[in-house]
Design an enzyme around this catalytic site. Structure first.
Site, PDB file in Angstrom:
ATOM      1  N   GLU A  47       0.818  -1.211   0.000  1.00  8.22           N
ATOM      2  CA  GLU A  47       0.000   0.000   0.000  1.00  8.22           C
ATOM      3  C   GLU A  47       0.860   1.273   0.000  1.00  8.22           C
ATOM      4  O   GLU A  47       0.341   2.370   0.211  1.00  8.22           O
ATOM      5  CB  GLU A  47      -0.954  -0.037   1.200  1.00  8.22           C
ATOM      6  CG  GLU A  47      -1.876  -1.253   1.120  1.00  8.22           C
ATOM      7  CD  GLU A  47      -2.986  -1.234   2.141  1.00  8.22           C
ATOM      8  OE1 GLU A  47      -4.109  -0.896   1.776  1.00  8.22           O
ATOM      9  OE2 GLU A  47      -2.719  -1.562   3.309  1.00  8.22           O
TER      10      GLU A  47
ATOM     11  N   TYR B  38     -14.447  18.156  18.417  1.00  8.15           N
ATOM     12  CA  TYR B  38     -13.060  17.673  18.350  1.00  8.15           C
ATOM     13  C   TYR B  38     -12.729  17.112  16.977  1.00  8.15           C
ATOM     14  O   TYR B  38     -11.610  17.286  16.484  1.00  8.15           O
ATOM     15  CB  TYR B  38     -12.828  16.625  19.449  1.00  8.15           C
ATOM     16  CG  TYR B  38     -13.135  17.225  20.777  1.00  8.15           C
ATOM     17  CD1 TYR B  38     -12.254  18.138  21.352  1.00  8.15           C
ATOM     18  CD2 TYR B  38     -14.340  16.963  21.408  1.00  8.15           C
ATOM     19  CE1 TYR B  38     -12.560  18.757  22.551  1.00  8.15           C
ATOM     20  CE2 TYR B  38     -14.656  17.579  22.611  1.00  8.15           C
ATOM     21  CZ  TYR B  38     -13.768  18.469  23.182  1.00  8.15           C
ATOM     22  OH  TYR B  38     -14.067  19.095  24.346  1.00  8.15           O
TER      23      TYR B  38
ATOM     24  N   HIS C 186     -12.587  -0.222   3.069  1.00  7.60           N
ATOM     25  CA  HIS C 186     -11.178  -0.534   3.315  1.00  7.60           C
ATOM     26  C   HIS C 186     -10.688   0.000   4.671  1.00  7.60           C
ATOM     27  O   HIS C 186     -10.164  -0.763   5.475  1.00  7.60           O
ATOM     28  CB  HIS C 186     -10.360   0.049   2.154  1.00  7.60           C
ATOM     29  CG  HIS C 186      -8.908  -0.269   2.185  1.00  7.60           C
ATOM     30  ND1 HIS C 186      -8.095  -0.143   1.095  1.00  7.60           N
ATOM     31  CD2 HIS C 186      -8.098  -0.671   3.187  1.00  7.60           C
ATOM     32  CE1 HIS C 186      -6.859  -0.475   1.411  1.00  7.60           C
ATOM     33  NE2 HIS C 186      -6.835  -0.802   2.677  1.00  7.60           N
TER      34      HIS C 186
ATOM     35  N   HIS D  61      -2.039   4.430   8.042  1.00  5.77           N
ATOM     36  CA  HIS D  61      -3.175   3.794   7.358  1.00  5.77           C
ATOM     37  C   HIS D  61      -3.621   2.599   8.185  1.00  5.77           C
ATOM     38  O   HIS D  61      -2.806   1.736   8.520  1.00  5.77           O
ATOM     39  CB  HIS D  61      -2.761   3.351   5.954  1.00  5.77           C
ATOM     40  CG  HIS D  61      -3.718   2.372   5.341  1.00  5.77           C
ATOM     41  ND1 HIS D  61      -5.060   2.648   5.206  1.00  5.77           N
ATOM     42  CD2 HIS D  61      -3.540   1.129   4.837  1.00  5.77           C
ATOM     43  CE1 HIS D  61      -5.668   1.607   4.652  1.00  5.77           C
ATOM     44  NE2 HIS D  61      -4.766   0.664   4.418  1.00  5.77           N
TER      45      HIS D  61
ATOM     46  N   HIS E  96      -6.854  -0.395   9.142  1.00  7.17           N
ATOM     47  CA  HIS E  96      -8.114  -1.087   8.874  1.00  7.17           C
ATOM     48  C   HIS E  96      -8.896  -1.157  10.185  1.00  7.17           C
ATOM     49  O   HIS E  96      -9.519  -2.175  10.493  1.00  7.17           O
ATOM     50  CB  HIS E  96      -7.861  -2.505   8.356  1.00  7.17           C
ATOM     51  CG  HIS E  96      -7.074  -2.578   7.089  1.00  7.17           C
ATOM     52  ND1 HIS E  96      -6.712  -3.775   6.506  1.00  7.17           N
ATOM     53  CD2 HIS E  96      -6.574  -1.607   6.275  1.00  7.17           C
ATOM     54  CE1 HIS E  96      -6.013  -3.536   5.395  1.00  7.17           C
ATOM     55  NE2 HIS E  96      -5.912  -2.222   5.248  1.00  7.17           N
TER      56      HIS E  96
HETATM   57 ZN    ZN Z   1      -5.094  -1.180   3.714  1.00 10.72          ZN
END
Ligand code: ZN
Length: 222
Positions: free
Chosen positions: A75, A121, A161, A94, A96
């Site tokens: 990724e 916030y 994702h 990143h 999940h």
């Molecule tokens: Zn991912």
């Protein structure tokens, strides 16, 4: 070694301990000068080794070329895109994380933010969080789409994702990732509650202006 790399290792372990990296998913990177240091492929965020990160060039003439280290997370193009679109970004995370994945499966609140202004916030710390259309993990076209998005943003949901955030330092990136996760959890929890109160446009706009966060679509300062 730059102190930012041990910070990345610590932050990755912290995010894993918080349960935000389920099944050893997720990846993180830092920009040090013209080099991106990123999680290698097949390595859990909870088991990062500061001596064993993949190193990829961010120099204009050599953009995206691996310099050394093990093969990067597949990724990595998304990380490159986040650095390319924001010169102040020095850390990209990143995840999940479950709530962000759930929210990424819902319709976006507006075309410029998947997540609505549920709390001050979220508006102050993250701001508008666009939904990036679905593509398979590692898809180069999706990374190009992220890079070319004209609206400013600090975080985004990747459809079906998860989430991705960028920040000028590791601690701020962690804080933003947690904020996106918690706002996603609220979004999913409230999805069926039609009487949900959002911050008004004036309330959210006031916060964004006061705290300098991107909000309101394309025309807002980052
Ligand atoms: Zn991912």
């Amino acid at each position: 070694m730059s102190g930012v790399i041990p910070a990345l290792v610590r932050a990755s372990a912290e995010l894993t301990a918080l349960g935000l990296s389920p099944g050893s998913s997720g990846n993180a990177s830092v920009r040090v000068g013209d080099v991106m240091h990123i999680t290698p492929t097949g390595v859990s965020m909870g088991e990062l080794d500061a001596e064993d990160l993949s190193r990829i060039s961010l120099a204009a003439e050599d953009w995206g070329r691996q310099l050394d280290g093990p093969p990067p997370s597949k990724e990595y193009p998304l990380h490159l895109a986040m650095y390319a679109r924001d010169r102040e970004a020095a850390c990209v995370v990143h995840l999940h994380s479950t709530a962000s994945v759930a929210a990424s499966c819902l319709e976006a609140w507006t075309e410029w933010s998947a997540l609505p202004p549920l709390t001050p916030y979220f508006v102050m710390r993250v701001g508008q969080t666009p939904l990036i259309p679905y593509a398979p993990p590692g898809d180069a076209a999706q990374a190009t789409a992220v890079r070319r998005m004209t609206q400013p943003f600090r975080g985004a949901l990747l459809q079906n994702h998860g989430q991705i955030v960028a920040a000028p330092d590791v601690d701020t990136a962690v804080a933003r990732a947690i904020e996106v996760e918690e706002t996603s959890r609220l979004r999913v929890t409230l999805a069926e509650h039609r009487l949900t109160r959002l911050l008004s446009a004036a309330e959210a706009g006031h916060l964004a202006a006061h705290y300098g966060s991107p909000w309101g679509g394309a025309g807002t300062a980052a």
